[in-house]
Scaffold this active site. Structure first.
Site, PDB file in Angstrom:
ATOM      1  N   ASP A  60     -14.769   2.774   7.681  1.00 46.33           N
ATOM      2  CA  ASP A  60     -13.778   3.693   7.122  1.00 46.33           C
ATOM      3  C   ASP A  60     -14.406   4.598   6.078  1.00 46.33           C
ATOM      4  OD1 ASP A  60     -11.003   4.649   6.719  1.00 46.33           O
ATOM      5  OD2 ASP A  60     -11.341   3.860   4.714  1.00 46.33           O
TER       6      ASP A  60
ATOM      7  N   SER B   6      -7.351   3.973   9.274  1.00 52.84           N
ATOM      8  CA  SER B   6      -8.009   3.919   7.967  1.00 52.84           C
ATOM      9  C   SER B   6      -7.250   3.001   7.013  1.00 52.84           C
ATOM     10  CB  SER B   6      -8.107   5.331   7.385  1.00 52.84           C
ATOM     11  OG  SER B   6      -8.560   5.314   6.051  1.00 52.84           O
TER      12      SER B   6
ATOM     13  N   HIS C 157       0.849  -1.200   0.000  1.00 54.47           N
ATOM     14  CA  HIS C 157       0.000   0.000   0.000  1.00 54.47           C
ATOM     15  C   HIS C 157       0.877   1.240   0.000  1.00 54.47           C
ATOM     16  CE1 HIS C 157      -3.328   2.721   0.884  1.00 54.47           C
ATOM     17  NE2 HIS C 157      -2.516   3.324   1.734  1.00 54.47           N
TER      18      HIS C 157
ATOM     19  N   LYS D 280      -8.276  -1.370   6.110  1.00 58.92           N
ATOM     20  CA  LYS D 280      -8.534  -1.870   4.755  1.00 58.92           C
ATOM     21  C   LYS D 280      -7.561  -2.979   4.376  1.00 58.92           C
ATOM     22  CE  LYS D 280      -8.490   2.264   2.667  1.00 58.92           C
ATOM     23  NZ  LYS D 280      -8.690   3.387   3.587  1.00 58.92           N
TER      24      LYS D 280
ATOM     25  N   ARG E  27     -14.112  13.017   7.922  1.00 53.97           N
ATOM     26  CA  ARG E  27     -12.806  13.646   8.136  1.00 53.97           C
ATOM     27  C   ARG E  27     -12.497  14.626   7.019  1.00 53.97           C
ATOM     28  NH1 ARG E  27      -9.255   8.901   7.819  1.00 53.97           N
ATOM     29  NH2 ARG E  27      -7.565  10.415   7.926  1.00 53.97           N
TER      30      ARG E  27
END
Length: 436
Positions: free
Chosen positions: A161, A183, A82, A187, A168
């Site tokens: 999320d 967050s 990621h 995921k 947010r």
């Protein structure tokens, strides 16, 4: 238990218990706790922070707020990667096939781009016919068959999320490290992989602008992964200038193809070799980083890494003739060169400004509803540290916008460049590696 009491408790700097965090997340997902109370809690966390236990608990409950994917039907250790986002970040398109070619199993769920950062899914969808919509069963079958799948996130994955991020985004609490970490990691954990490689970008084109905040975020996410029994490693990578040379969807796919043929930009290749080596050790395919790097080089040189990209595109319905003959990709109507107006050395190329300029040329979206021009973007000719003379090519823009629309963007691109009469230090793309 009342939500207002939990808000006051966190506002006053006290720890929330596991049960209190569960009450908040469960109630918010079910619609029993309104947006305004979750917004207040986000702001309290923004100012007061969370300790390691609180962040791990928040991540765990967010992860389990929806479907958690079971990838046990895929043989071997599953690895995922990621990135926190940047400009010209086509790493997954190069790194994924490289890792799969050496024997790693990459089951990746990616997102779309918004604003100045490009999304992996948008880049993949610039390949005619390619589908990022796969069922869990289809993804498992594909990874077992060829070692790699990159698909879109399912709507049932981490609904907490989705709701919290939307809040947010409009309440000034995006920059909270506990909320960012929860967050991202919720995921990744819900996606079912055993090992996670995090690319935390740092610099003007990244979410984290300085090393201290990037390091804090990276350490927080590594600690979350460790506490929830996932092998997690983070690399801090430089995003003070765009990664590689190409910024824009099919332009970046072309650069990824060239990279898998061993002709990629030095910074992109170094990031892929370093990250891929870590992932192969995490997957226990290789015992050492040195062995892994040698095998990745071999996979590029013998064509197996490129063949993995071809296999993935074919498995997801894409037209592989575009991968084998990238000149088939549609070109923009307007291709304009931007040239240097002075002698010297390139001191800076503001990645944020380049990313925003590419978006204005059509390569990105300001809102999720915007339609992307897959052929639009910017290709750099030179990077920081390069010696330039007046008249040298700096970059080329690709756009289908009218001349009246793109001329102001050219001036913005020029302002992204800074020059020096003295030689300039070139920062390494890998700034730091963080493990538990």
């Amino acid at each position: 238990m009342r939500m207002v009491d939990l808000i006051i408790k966190k506002r006053d700097g006290h720890e929330l218990t596991n049960e209190e965090i569960k009450f908040w997340i469960d109630g918010y997902v079910k619609g029993e706790i309104p947006d305004y109370q979750s917004s207040a809690m986000n702001m309290a966390i923004f100012f007061r922070g969370m300790n390691k236990r609180e962040i791990a608990t928040l991540t765990d409950y967010m992860e389990h707020s929806g479907e958690v994917i079971d990838l046990s039907a895929i043989s071997g250790i599953k690895v995922d990667k990621h990135s926190t986002g940047g400009v010209g970040d086509k790493t997954s398109l190069v790194l994924g096939p490289m890792v799969a070619a050496v024997g790693g199993k990459l089951a990746k769920m990616s997102g779309r781009g918004l604003g100045h950062t490009g999304g992996t899914l948008d880049k993949l969808e610039s390949i005619p016919g390619l589908s990022i919509s796969k069922t869990k069963e289809e993804m498992i079958e594909q990874v077992n068959d060829i070692g790699i799948a990159i698909i879109g996130q399912t709507s049932s994955l981490v609904p907490a999320d989705k709701k919290l991020y939307a809040l947010r985004d409009v309440t000034g609490t995006v920059e909270s490290i506990p909320l960012i970490a929860a967050s991202v990691m919720s995921k990744k954990l819900a996606s079912g992989t055993n090992a996670i490689l995090l690319d935390v970008t740092v610099g003007e084109g990244a979410f984290m602008k300085n090393m201290d905040s990037a390091r804090e975020l990276a350490k927080t996410m590594v600690e979350i992964g460790d506490s929830l029994n996932r092998d997690t490693v983070a690399v801090l990578s430089d995003m003070s200038e765009p990664l590689g040379l190409a910024v824009g969807n099919n332009l970046e796919v072309k650069e990824a193809i060239a990279s898998l043929h061993g002709k990629g930009p030095e910074d992109l290749m170094e990031l892929c070799y370093t990250s891929g080596s870590i992932m192969l050790v995490q997957a226990k395919v290789c015992k050492t980083l040195e062995e892994a790097r040698a095998k990745l080089h071999e996979a590029v040189e013998n064509g197996k890494a490129f063949e993995k990209l071809v296999q993935m595109v074919a498995a997801q319905g894409g037209d592989v003739s575009y991968i084998k003959n990238p000149e088939k990709f549609e070109m923009s109507k307007n291709i304009v060169e931007i040239r240097c107006e002075e002698d010297g050395y390139i001191k800076a190329i503001n990645a944020l400004e380049i990313g925003i300029s590419a978006m204005k040329l059509g390569a990105g979206r300001e809102t999720l509803e915007d339609v992307i021009d897959m052929s639009a973007g910017i290709v750099l000719d030179k990077k920081i540290g390069a010696k330039v003379n007046k008249g040298d090519l700096l970059c080329t823009i690709y756009t289908n916008k009218s001349k009246e629309e793109y001329l102001p963007v050219i001036e913005e691109i020029k302002s992204a460049y800074k020059f020096s009469k003295e030689k300039v230090e070139i920062l390494p793309v890998i700034r730091e590696v963080i493990r538990k």
